[in-house]
Design a protein around this motif. Structure first.
Motif, mmCIF file in Angstrom:
data_model
loop_
_atom_site.group_PDB
_atom_site.id
_atom_site.type_symbol
_atom_site.label_atom_id
_atom_site.label_comp_id
_atom_site.label_asym_id
_atom_site.label_seq_id
_atom_site.Cartn_x
_atom_site.Cartn_y
_atom_site.Cartn_z
ATOM 1 N N LEU A 185 0.012 2.655 -0.361
ATOM 2 C CA LEU A 185 1.187 2.033 0.265
ATOM 3 C C LEU A 185 0.896 1.916 1.762
ATOM 4 N N CYS A 202 8.246 11.061 6.667
ATOM 5 C CA CYS A 202 7.529 10.474 5.533
ATOM 6 C C CYS A 202 7.163 11.561 4.512
ATOM 7 N N ALA A 221 8.399 0.772 -6.044
ATOM 8 C CA ALA A 221 9.115 0.237 -4.885
ATOM 9 C C ALA A 221 10.604 0.083 -5.183
ATOM 10 N N GLY A 226 5.663 6.324 -2.127
ATOM 11 C CA GLY A 226 4.290 6.830 -2.274
ATOM 12 C C GLY A 226 4.208 7.903 -3.346
ATOM 13 N N THR A 234 5.160 -2.580 2.725
ATOM 14 C CA THR A 234 6.617 -2.429 2.873
ATOM 15 C C THR A 234 7.095 -2.888 4.256
ATOM 16 N N SER A 246 8.912 5.082 2.600
ATOM 17 C CA SER A 246 7.500 5.009 2.202
ATOM 18 C C SER A 246 7.056 6.323 1.563
ATOM 19 N N ASP A 256 2.471 0.899 5.470
ATOM 20 C CA ASP A 256 3.768 0.683 6.117
ATOM 21 C C ASP A 256 3.567 0.650 7.635
ATOM 22 N N VAL A 273 -0.162 7.080 1.223
ATOM 23 C CA VAL A 273 0.763 6.344 2.083
ATOM 24 C C VAL A 273 0.126 6.357 3.462
ATOM 25 N N ASP A 331 10.340 5.355 7.237
ATOM 26 C CA ASP A 331 9.321 6.379 6.979
ATOM 27 C C ASP A 331 9.680 7.181 5.724
ATOM 28 N N LYS A 380 12.077 -5.271 3.410
ATOM 29 C CA LYS A 380 13.247 -4.425 3.635
ATOM 30 C C LYS A 380 14.460 -5.228 4.080
ATOM 31 N N PRO A 437 3.045 4.926 8.875
ATOM 32 C CA PRO A 437 4.208 5.187 9.745
ATOM 33 C C PRO A 437 3.827 5.985 10.993
#
Ligand SMILES: NC(=O)C1=CN([C@@H]2O[C@H](COP(=O)(O)OP(=O)(O)OC[C@H]3O[C@@H](n4cnc5c(N)ncnc54)[C@H](O)[C@@H]3O)[C@@H](O)[C@H]2O)[C@@H](O)CC1
Length: 484
Positions: free
Chosen positions: A319, A248, A432, A419, A345, A415, A321, A293, A412, A381, A296
């Protein structure tokens, strides 16, 4: 932006042409354009048109009419054209007459040596899978298929690919692109739009061009420093699962200049992989950021929930995730009460947890519904990524064109990229969409036809951006690699 439209919007635009529709001029224009595309296909595949062989599969509506008039035009150019009429009593009468008059042959079985097949079974009014008689005809066809308007068996509005359905090498459509041309892009192949004189309304589904993504990507100016470009904060991974944190932060580092801060127990691993990241073990010692972010590999326990509550309690763009979405599924109040930009996401499984139901057969309706329900931006996704925003009418789609990013850890990286764009000040739906485009391009370029891991995807972000920003990306259907 490239616009995609519902069948109703297309029909309304056709009706607005008045006499052009009722007099059959629109259909003549459509058929003329279709015949040119089929001729080009013959030329490209067999180096000629005259004497080549084309097979038509004809249903009972105007879609079959288009194909029959086009078949007549091809026959007049010396092409040997055969047609199977699936419902002879209801085949388009004018099209059928023109076809036989021009020398086209109505047959019960298509010759086995056709160079190109034309799918004129159903178009805008098609619903459900190919019926058995049509499926049996297509099962015998080995030639490339040109679909008229929409591949039969694919829903024009939802893009649902029924089984069985036609998989086309090329799809020829008329005036305006239909939803299915992006939502079911792999079934449509190359999409050709024939101008028949319609006036486009405002589309409800759009795709960004490469040039638009390049134009919105943050580039440091003469007065910028590491802080002015937006600092990205990442809360991901753990000492036990450091990989998500590394991937990430890697995505964020590669996507924009400026600074990335990491907060969490994988600080040591993150810094050993990305020396430029400023890492801290907890939130209080992390320092200021312009966007977060979170999620993840970050866990779903009470501590993770508490941290998510603190982050969503800020007025910064966030964000969420992966594990963060699982936590959010039990605490949707945390996002509903927010006024600052929030980007979620989910993949299909996380979507189901958040929404309380499966994505289902209408992905567009599903992503719109979740965005409206949670009051957030949602990126769903998939090979075709969809981005809906509670404040914007238009959904943005991104066709990855390859599936090489379907690998562990790729989310990951996405994002991290998205981010960093939030931190740079892009509104969530554009952050996005731009991130999805660059992520897909990075995967295709890193893979170059062979499987990759997510670390290679991170390494592909810089070359992908270099090609994109230089305007070097060949963005045709099925080609996501820059010229050699
Ligand atoms: N209206 C116009 O002026 C124009 C129409 N055009 C063509 O007209 C098409 C729409 O024509 P129609 O409205 O006649 O509809 P279609 O040709 O899409 O459908 C014809 C019939 O097939 C039946 N059908 C539905 N699903 C089926 C399935 N799975 N298997 C077998 N049959 C099925 C439907 O009940 C319908 O009666 C467009 O897609 C386009 O190709 C173009 O010529 C452009 C101009």
């Amino acid at each position: 932006m490239i616009g995609y439209f519902t069948a109703d919007a297309v029909r309304d635009a056709e009706k607005d042409t008045g006499a052009l529709l009722t007099s059959g001029v629109l259909m003549r224009r459509a058929a003329g354009g279709l015949s040119h595309v089929v001729a080009d296909e013959l030329l490209a595949r067999t180096s000629g048109v005259y004497g080549r062989r084309v097979g038509l599969v004809i249903g009972s509506g105007d879609n079959g009419g288009d194909a029959l008039y086009a078949g007549a035009a091809l026959a007049r150019r010396g092409v040997s054209v055969s047609a199977v009429l699936l419902d002879p009593d209801h085949a388009h009468p004018g099209g059928r007459a023109a076809f036989t008059e021009a020398g086209g042959r109505v047959v019960s079985t298509l010759p086995s040596d056709i160079d190109v097949a034309v799918d004129g079974v159903v178009g805008l009014r098609g619903h459900g899978p190919l019926r058995p008689a049509a499926a049996a005809v297509f099962a015998q066809i080995t030639a490339p298929i040109v679909a008229v308007d929409v591949p039969s068996g694919v829903d024009a509005d939802t893009g649902l690919v029924n089984e069985p359905s036609v998989s086309a090498a090329t799809t020829v459509t008329f005036g305006m692109r239909r939803h299915a041309h992006i939502l079911a892009a792999p079934s449509c192949g190359r999409v050709e739009v024939v101008d028949i004189g319609l006036t486009d309304p405002v589309p409800d589904l759009v795709e960004l061009s490469d040039a638009e993504v390049a134009a919105m990507w943050p580039i440091p100016g003469p007065d910028d420093n590491k802080y002015t470009q937006g600092v990205t904060g990442i809360i991901a991974g753990s000492a036990k699962y450091p990989g998500a944190a590394i991937l990430c932060t890697g995505g964020a580092v590669a996507a924009t200049s400026g600074m990335v801060r990491y907060c969490g127990s994988a600080a040591g691993e993150v810094v050993s992989h990305h020396a430029e990241v400023i890492a801290a073990p907890d939130l209080d010692s992390t320092g200021r950021v312009q966007a977060w972010v979170i999620g993840p590999g970050a866990g779903t326990d009470d501590a993770a929930e508490e941290l998510l509550e603190r982050i969503l309690g800020t007025d910064l763009p966030v964000l969420v995730d992966a594990d963060g979405l699982t936590v959010l599924a039990r605490r949707p109040d945390l996002v509903r009460s927010r006024t600052a930009p929030t980007l979620l996401t989910p993949h299909a499984g996380e979507f189901e947890r958040l929404a309380g139901h499966e994505v289902g057969t209408d992905r567009l309706a599903a992503v719109r519904g979740l965005a409206a329900d949670l009051g957030a931006t949602v990126l769903l996704k998939g090979r075709i990524t969809l981005i809906a925003d509670d404040r914007a009418e238009q959904v943005i789609a991104n066709d990855a064109r390859t599936s090489w990013s379907a690998t562990a850890g790729a989310g990951d990286v996405l994002s991290g990229i998205a981010g960093s764009l939030l931190a740079a000040g892009l509104e969530p739906r554009l952050a996005a969409a731009a991130a999805a485009r660059v992520h897909a391009l990075a995967a295709a370029m890193a893979a170059r036809g062979a499987p990759i891991g997510a670390s290679q995807l991170v390494a592909g972000v810089s070359p992908a951006l270099r090609a994109l920003l230089a305007g070097d990306v060949v963005s045709l259907r099925g080609v996501a690699e820059p010229p050699a």
